[in-house]
Write a protein that holds these residues in place. Sequence first.
Motif, PDB file in Angstrom:
ATOM      1  N   ILE A  75      25.438   4.747  20.351  1.00 49.97           N
ATOM      2  CA  ILE A  75      25.137   3.804  19.268  1.00 49.97           C
ATOM      3  C   ILE A  75      25.248   4.503  17.922  1.00 49.97           C
ATOM      4  O   ILE A  75      25.848   3.987  16.983  1.00 49.97           O
ATOM      5  CB  ILE A  75      23.742   3.162  19.468  1.00 49.97           C
ATOM      6  CG1 ILE A  75      23.792   2.176  20.641  1.00 49.97           C
ATOM      7  CG2 ILE A  75      23.253   2.487  18.198  1.00 49.97           C
ATOM      8  CD1 ILE A  75      22.442   1.652  21.069  1.00 49.97           C
ATOM      9  N   TYR A  76      24.684   5.699  17.817  1.00 52.70           N
ATOM     10  CA  TYR A  76      24.745   6.481  16.574  1.00 52.70           C
ATOM     11  C   TYR A  76      26.198   6.772  16.192  1.00 52.70           C
ATOM     12  O   TYR A  76      26.585   6.615  15.035  1.00 52.70           O
ATOM     13  CB  TYR A  76      23.954   7.778  16.765  1.00 52.70           C
ATOM     14  CG  TYR A  76      23.969   8.698  15.584  1.00 52.70           C
ATOM     15  CD1 TYR A  76      23.178   8.439  14.476  1.00 52.70           C
ATOM     16  CD2 TYR A  76      24.780   9.836  15.574  1.00 52.70           C
ATOM     17  CE1 TYR A  76      23.190   9.289  13.382  1.00 52.70           C
ATOM     18  CE2 TYR A  76      24.790  10.686  14.493  1.00 52.70           C
ATOM     19  CZ  TYR A  76      23.999  10.413  13.395  1.00 52.70           C
ATOM     20  OH  TYR A  76      24.013  11.250  12.316  1.00 52.70           O
ATOM     21  N   SER A  90      29.291  -2.192  12.395  1.00 54.19           N
ATOM     22  CA  SER A  90      28.090  -2.713  11.736  1.00 54.19           C
ATOM     23  C   SER A  90      26.940  -2.816  12.741  1.00 54.19           C
ATOM     24  O   SER A  90      27.159  -2.874  13.955  1.00 54.19           O
ATOM     25  CB  SER A  90      28.361  -4.090  11.136  1.00 54.19           C
ATOM     26  OG  SER A  90      28.514  -5.053  12.163  1.00 54.19           O
ATOM     27  N   VAL A  91      25.736  -2.851  12.221  1.00 54.52           N
ATOM     28  CA  VAL A  91      24.552  -3.008  13.063  1.00 54.52           C
ATOM     29  C   VAL A  91      24.616  -4.339  13.809  1.00 54.52           C
ATOM     30  O   VAL A  91      24.263  -4.412  14.990  1.00 54.52           O
ATOM     31  CB  VAL A  91      23.255  -2.896  12.222  1.00 54.52           C
ATOM     32  CG1 VAL A  91      22.035  -3.285  13.025  1.00 54.52           C
ATOM     33  CG2 VAL A  91      23.115  -1.490  11.672  1.00 54.52           C
ATOM     34  N   ASP A  92      25.092  -5.392  13.139  1.00 58.02           N
ATOM     35  CA  ASP A  92      25.222  -6.702  13.790  1.00 58.02           C
ATOM     36  C   ASP A  92      26.150  -6.634  15.007  1.00 58.02           C
ATOM     37  O   ASP A  92      25.826  -7.171  16.068  1.00 58.02           O
ATOM     38  CB  ASP A  92      25.758  -7.748  12.807  1.00 58.02           C
ATOM     39  CG  ASP A  92      24.739  -8.142  11.750  1.00 58.02           C
ATOM     40  OD1 ASP A  92      23.526  -8.076  12.049  1.00 58.02           O
ATOM     41  OD2 ASP A  92      25.146  -8.506  10.634  1.00 58.02           O
ATOM     42  N   THR A  93      27.283  -5.970  14.855  1.00 57.88           N
ATOM     43  CA  THR A  93      28.249  -5.867  15.947  1.00 57.88           C
ATOM     44  C   THR A  93      27.673  -5.061  17.108  1.00 57.88           C
ATOM     45  O   THR A  93      27.768  -5.478  18.269  1.00 57.88           O
ATOM     46  CB  THR A  93      29.556  -5.206  15.450  1.00 57.88           C
ATOM     47  OG1 THR A  93      30.061  -5.955  14.348  1.00 57.88           O
ATOM     48  CG2 THR A  93      30.590  -5.137  16.547  1.00 57.88           C
ATOM     49  N   ILE A  94      27.075  -3.921  16.798  1.00 60.78           N
ATOM     50  CA  ILE A  94      26.480  -3.082  17.848  1.00 60.78           C
ATOM     51  C   ILE A  94      25.381  -3.857  18.566  1.00 60.78           C
ATOM     52  O   ILE A  94      25.284  -3.825  19.792  1.00 60.78           O
ATOM     53  CB  ILE A  94      25.925  -1.766  17.262  1.00 60.78           C
ATOM     54  CG1 ILE A  94      27.057  -0.926  16.671  1.00 60.78           C
ATOM     55  CG2 ILE A  94      25.179  -0.978  18.320  1.00 60.78           C
ATOM     56  CD1 ILE A  94      26.590   0.268  15.843  1.00 60.78           C
ATOM     57  N   LYS A 142      18.556  -6.146  16.248  1.00 59.80           N
ATOM     58  CA  LYS A 142      18.939  -5.310  15.105  1.00 59.80           C
ATOM     59  C   LYS A 142      17.848  -4.282  14.803  1.00 59.80           C
ATOM     60  O   LYS A 142      18.148  -3.139  14.468  1.00 59.80           O
ATOM     61  CB  LYS A 142      19.223  -6.171  13.874  1.00 59.80           C
ATOM     62  CG  LYS A 142      20.522  -6.934  13.970  1.00 59.80           C
ATOM     63  CD  LYS A 142      20.882  -7.577  12.654  1.00 59.80           C
ATOM     64  CE  LYS A 142      20.393  -8.994  12.667  1.00 59.80           C
ATOM     65  NZ  LYS A 142      20.763  -9.755  11.470  1.00 59.80           N
ATOM     66  N   SER A 143      16.599  -4.690  14.956  1.00 55.31           N
ATOM     67  CA  SER A 143      15.517  -3.735  14.686  1.00 55.31           C
ATOM     68  C   SER A 143      15.549  -2.571  15.678  1.00 55.31           C
ATOM     69  O   SER A 143      15.227  -1.432  15.318  1.00 55.31           O
ATOM     70  CB  SER A 143      14.158  -4.434  14.719  1.00 55.31           C
ATOM     71  OG  SER A 143      13.901  -4.995  15.975  1.00 55.31           O
ATOM     72  N   ARG A 183      15.953   1.332  14.668  1.00 55.66           N
ATOM     73  CA  ARG A 183      14.996   2.317  15.181  1.00 55.66           C
ATOM     74  C   ARG A 183      15.738   3.494  15.817  1.00 55.66           C
ATOM     75  O   ARG A 183      15.393   4.662  15.592  1.00 55.66           O
ATOM     76  CB  ARG A 183      14.060   1.669  16.194  1.00 55.66           C
ATOM     77  CG  ARG A 183      13.028   2.621  16.775  1.00 55.66           C
ATOM     78  CD  ARG A 183      12.124   1.952  17.799  1.00 55.66           C
ATOM     79  NE  ARG A 183      12.782   1.021  18.689  1.00 55.66           N
ATOM     80  CZ  ARG A 183      13.530   1.369  19.757  1.00 55.66           C
ATOM     81  NH1 ARG A 183      13.710   2.631  20.050  1.00 55.66           N
ATOM     82  NH2 ARG A 183      14.066   0.446  20.529  1.00 55.66           N
ATOM     83  N   ILE A 184      16.780   3.196  16.597  1.00 52.38           N
ATOM     84  CA  ILE A 184      17.576   4.245  17.230  1.00 52.38           C
ATOM     85  C   ILE A 184      18.264   5.103  16.184  1.00 52.38           C
ATOM     86  O   ILE A 184      18.242   6.346  16.252  1.00 52.38           O
ATOM     87  CB  ILE A 184      18.597   3.622  18.212  1.00 52.38           C
ATOM     88  CG1 ILE A 184      17.865   3.016  19.416  1.00 52.38           C
ATOM     89  CG2 ILE A 184      19.633   4.642  18.649  1.00 52.38           C
ATOM     90  CD1 ILE A 184      18.706   2.092  20.259  1.00 52.38           C
ATOM     91  N   LEU A 185      18.852   4.473  15.181  1.00 49.90           N
ATOM     92  CA  LEU A 185      19.539   5.211  14.116  1.00 49.90           C
ATOM     93  C   LEU A 185      18.563   6.094  13.332  1.00 49.90           C
ATOM     94  O   LEU A 185      18.890   7.222  12.947  1.00 49.90           O
ATOM     95  CB  LEU A 185      20.272   4.257  13.179  1.00 49.90           C
ATOM     96  CG  LEU A 185      21.429   3.471  13.801  1.00 49.90           C
ATOM     97  CD1 LEU A 185      21.954   2.445  12.828  1.00 49.90           C
ATOM     98  CD2 LEU A 185      22.523   4.396  14.301  1.00 49.90           C
TER      99      LEU A 185
END
Length: 89
Positions: free
Chosen positions: A55-56, A64-68, A76-77, A81-83
Amino acid sequence: MKYENADNIFPEKLLIEIRRFMPEGYVYISPKGGRKEWGSVSGQKSELEKRNTEIYEEYHAGKSVDTISEERYLSKSSIYRILKQFEYM
Protein backbone atom coordinates in the motif's frame (compact mmCIF):
# COMPACT_ATOMS: atom_id res chain seq x y z
CA MET A 1 -4.51 -25.45 28.79
CA LYS A 2 -4.79 -28.04 31.51
CA TYR A 3 -5.66 -27.18 35.12
CA GLU A 4 -3.82 -28.97 37.90
CA ASN A 5 -4.34 -28.88 41.64
CA ALA A 6 -1.42 -26.99 43.17
CA ASP A 7 -1.50 -29.29 46.22
CA ASN A 8 -0.54 -32.18 43.95
CA ILE A 9 2.36 -30.37 42.29
CA PHE A 10 4.11 -27.87 44.58
CA PRO A 11 5.82 -28.44 47.92
CA GLU A 12 3.99 -27.19 51.01
CA LYS A 13 6.51 -24.40 51.73
CA LEU A 14 6.04 -22.99 48.24
CA LEU A 15 2.23 -23.11 48.54
CA ILE A 16 2.37 -21.22 51.84
CA GLU A 17 4.48 -18.52 50.17
CA ILE A 18 2.14 -18.27 47.16
CA ARG A 19 -0.91 -18.01 49.44
CA ARG A 20 0.69 -14.99 51.15
CA PHE A 21 0.30 -13.10 47.87
CA MET A 22 -2.90 -14.67 46.61
CA PRO A 23 -4.99 -16.44 49.28
CA GLU A 24 -7.44 -17.91 46.74
CA GLY A 25 -8.27 -17.85 43.06
CA TYR A 26 -6.53 -18.95 39.88
CA VAL A 27 -2.94 -18.32 38.92
CA TYR A 28 -1.74 -18.66 35.34
CA ILE A 29 1.85 -19.79 34.86
CA SER A 30 3.07 -18.96 31.39
CA PRO A 31 5.23 -21.43 29.50
CA LYS A 32 8.99 -21.07 29.64
CA GLY A 33 10.09 -18.54 27.08
CA GLY A 34 6.95 -16.41 27.42
CA ARG A 35 4.19 -15.73 24.97
CA LYS A 36 4.67 -15.69 21.26
CA GLU A 37 4.12 -12.45 19.42
CA TRP A 38 0.68 -11.88 17.87
CA GLY A 39 0.36 -13.44 14.42
CA SER A 40 3.75 -15.15 14.51
CA VAL A 41 2.29 -18.66 14.53
CA SER A 42 -0.42 -18.15 11.89
CA GLY A 43 1.65 -15.87 9.66
CA GLN A 44 -1.02 -13.16 9.83
CA LYS A 45 1.43 -10.53 11.06
CA SER A 46 3.82 -11.02 8.14
CA GLU A 47 0.91 -10.97 5.67
CA LEU A 48 -0.33 -7.63 7.03
CA GLU A 49 3.19 -6.18 6.98
CA LYS A 50 3.55 -7.24 3.34
CA ARG A 51 0.14 -5.76 2.44
CA ASN A 52 0.91 -2.49 4.23
CA THR A 53 4.28 -2.19 2.47
CA GLU A 54 2.53 -2.72 -0.87
CA ILE A 55 0.00 0.00 0.00
CA TYR A 56 2.83 2.40 0.92
CA GLU A 57 4.65 1.65 -2.34
CA GLU A 58 1.46 2.07 -4.41
CA TYR A 59 0.78 5.43 -2.81
CA HIS A 60 4.31 6.70 -3.46
CA ALA A 61 4.09 5.41 -7.04
CA GLY A 62 1.21 7.86 -7.56
CA LYS A 63 -1.99 5.96 -6.75
CA SER A 64 -4.58 7.95 -4.87
CA VAL A 65 -5.89 6.96 -1.45
CA ASP A 66 -9.38 6.60 -2.99
CA THR A 67 -8.12 4.12 -5.60
CA ILE A 68 -6.11 2.07 -3.10
CA SER A 69 -9.10 2.06 -0.76
CA GLU A 70 -11.41 0.70 -3.45
CA GLU A 71 -8.93 -1.89 -4.72
CA ARG A 72 -8.01 -3.18 -1.25
CA TYR A 73 -11.54 -3.00 0.21
CA LEU A 74 -10.29 -0.84 3.07
CA SER A 75 -11.60 2.46 4.34
CA LYS A 76 -9.73 5.64 3.50
CA SER A 77 -9.00 6.16 7.18
CA SER A 78 -7.35 2.71 7.27
CA ILE A 79 -5.16 3.64 4.31
CA TYR A 80 -4.15 6.91 5.99
CA ARG A 81 -3.37 5.03 9.22
CA ILE A 82 -1.15 2.58 7.32
CA LEU A 83 0.66 5.40 5.51
CA LYS A 84 1.19 7.25 8.77
CA GLN A 85 2.90 4.18 10.28
CA PHE A 86 5.62 4.46 7.63
CA GLU A 87 6.30 8.11 8.52
CA TYR A 88 7.53 7.06 11.97
CA MET A 89 9.82 4.26 10.75
